[in-house]
Scaffold this motif. Structure first.
Motif, PDB file in Angstrom:
ATOM      1  N   ARG A 168       0.827  -1.207   0.000  1.00 37.54           N
ATOM      2  CA  ARG A 168       0.000   0.000   0.000  1.00 37.54           C
ATOM      3  C   ARG A 168       0.862   1.257   0.000  1.00 37.54           C
ATOM      4  O   ARG A 168       0.659   2.184   0.784  1.00 37.54           O
ATOM      5  CB  ARG A 168      -0.982  -0.017   1.176  1.00 37.54           C
ATOM      6  N   ASN A 169       1.861   1.229  -0.869  1.00 35.72           N
ATOM      7  CA  ASN A 169       2.761   2.355  -1.106  1.00 35.72           C
ATOM      8  C   ASN A 169       3.708   2.661   0.046  1.00 35.72           C
ATOM      9  O   ASN A 169       4.329   3.729   0.074  1.00 35.72           O
ATOM     10  CB  ASN A 169       1.968   3.619  -1.461  1.00 35.72           C
ATOM     11  N   VAL A 170       3.848   1.733   0.990  1.00 37.80           N
ATOM     12  CA  VAL A 170       4.753   1.920   2.124  1.00 37.80           C
ATOM     13  C   VAL A 170       5.750   0.764   2.153  1.00 37.80           C
ATOM     14  O   VAL A 170       5.368  -0.404   2.020  1.00 37.80           O
ATOM     15  CB  VAL A 170       3.977   1.974   3.462  1.00 37.80           C
ATOM     16  N   ALA A 171       7.031   1.088   2.329  1.00 43.62           N
ATOM     17  CA  ALA A 171       8.055   0.050   2.466  1.00 43.62           C
ATOM     18  C   ALA A 171       7.949  -0.567   3.855  1.00 43.62           C
ATOM     19  O   ALA A 171       7.954   0.151   4.864  1.00 43.62           O
ATOM     20  CB  ALA A 171       9.440   0.646   2.263  1.00 43.62           C
ATOM     21  N   VAL A 172       7.835  -1.911   3.910  1.00 46.45           N
ATOM     22  CA  VAL A 172       7.648  -2.600   5.188  1.00 46.45           C
ATOM     23  C   VAL A 172       8.605  -3.787   5.294  1.00 46.45           C
ATOM     24  O   VAL A 172       9.087  -4.309   4.292  1.00 46.45           O
ATOM     25  CB  VAL A 172       6.186  -3.082   5.369  1.00 46.45           C
ATOM     26  N   LEU A 173       8.863  -4.178   6.533  1.00 49.66           N
ATOM     27  CA  LEU A 173       9.809  -5.247   6.851  1.00 49.66           C
ATOM     28  C   LEU A 173       9.085  -6.522   7.245  1.00 49.66           C
ATOM     29  O   LEU A 173       8.084  -6.472   7.967  1.00 49.66           O
ATOM     30  CB  LEU A 173      10.707  -4.778   8.008  1.00 49.66           C
ATOM     31  N   ASP A 174       9.599  -7.663   6.793  1.00 47.92           N
ATOM     32  CA  ASP A 174       9.160  -8.985   7.247  1.00 47.92           C
ATOM     33  C   ASP A 174       7.678  -9.212   6.978  1.00 47.92           C
ATOM     34  O   ASP A 174       6.859  -9.254   7.891  1.00 47.92           O
ATOM     35  CB  ASP A 174       9.491  -9.152   8.737  1.00 47.92           C
ATOM     36  N   LEU A 175       7.353  -9.411   5.718  1.00 46.97           N
ATOM     37  CA  LEU A 175       5.957  -9.554   5.304  1.00 46.97           C
ATOM     38  C   LEU A 175       5.370 -10.896   5.732  1.00 46.97           C
ATOM     39  O   LEU A 175       6.004 -11.937   5.560  1.00 46.97           O
ATOM     40  CB  LEU A 175       5.835  -9.440   3.782  1.00 46.97           C
TER      41      LEU A 175
END
Length: 237
Positions: A168-175
């Motif tokens: 959702r347009n956000v860089a995130v860690l550990d999906l």
């Protein structure tokens, strides 16, 4: 907001439990949230034929997913008579990652086989496998050292892996799976404890990603892997 309500740079709850298999020279039960992988490291006094007489050892890996590791039963690959392409890709990645931090001549003419069996999958099974495999491998080498089978250090560094993505347009860690299945970009990073890169797998699932987005993912991966290495250090002390 992430489905898990984590901050963008938060790992899932991670645990590394050693010595969980009685007969294996090294073992680790690794959990990344609801992804659970049993890893064993087995010492064998043999080598692939193409390595015999070269004065060095070998570390290889096998990977598999139990039939009910996912929401619906998947057929065992053994019943199909061959491994799937995804399985082969992942186990080669695990083996390459481990060998990158191993002094193979110091191991001697022996093979260590690391088996990664996914008991429960909720995204990131390959990254959890690599992170837990290092612990199982370290235990196997300590087992060998206690029996005077190796005379000098074999492990040169830690190795760990983590997934990152644009959700959702956000860089995130550990999906986890909920994020991974909808991510615009999905990436896996394998790095050493000293921060060097072993392998990066990054794919635009929906729209191409920019260099700035990639750098954001890389920054998250560095933070996450540093935390995972700290957990590895705690696990083996």
């Amino acid at each position: 907001m992430r489905p898990s309500r984590r901050q963008p740079d938060d790992l899932r709850a991670v645990s590394l439990e050693r010595g969980v298999v009685k007969y294996a020279e090294g073992s680790c039960f690794v959990k990344f949230g609801d992804t659970h992988v049993l890893v064993t490291a087995s010492l064998e006094e043999r080598l692939p034929p193409w390595l015999k007489g070269q004065g060095r050892g070998w570390v290889t890996a096998e990977y598999g997913m139990l039939p009910r590791a996912t929401s619906e039963r998947t057929r065992r690959e053994a019943s199909a008579g061959k491994q799937g392409g995804r399985t082969v890709e992942i186990q080669r990645l695990i083996g390459r990652s481990l060998r990158s931090v191993i002094d193979l001549p110091a191991l001697g003419e022996r093979q260590i086989t690391v088996d990664c069996d996914v008991i429960q999958a909720d995204g990131g099974t390959r990254t959890a496998s690599i992170t837990g495999a290092w612990v199982a491998l370290a235990d196997c080498l300590n087992w060998m050292k206690s029996r005077d089978m190796i005379k000098q250090p074999v492990l040169r560094d830690h190795i760990a892996a983590v997934s990152c993505g644009v959700y959702r347009n956000v860089a995130v860690l550990d999906l986890d799976y909920a994020e991974d299945s909808e991510a615009e970009t999905d990436a896996n990073f394998v790095m050493t404890g000293s921060g060097n890169i072993v392998e990066i797998q990054a794919t635009a699932e929906k729209t191409p990603f920019s260099e700035d987005e990639f750098n954001a993912l890389l920054g998250l991966a560095r933070k996450g892997i540093a935390r995972l290495v700290d957990l590895q250090k705690l696990a083996v002390t």
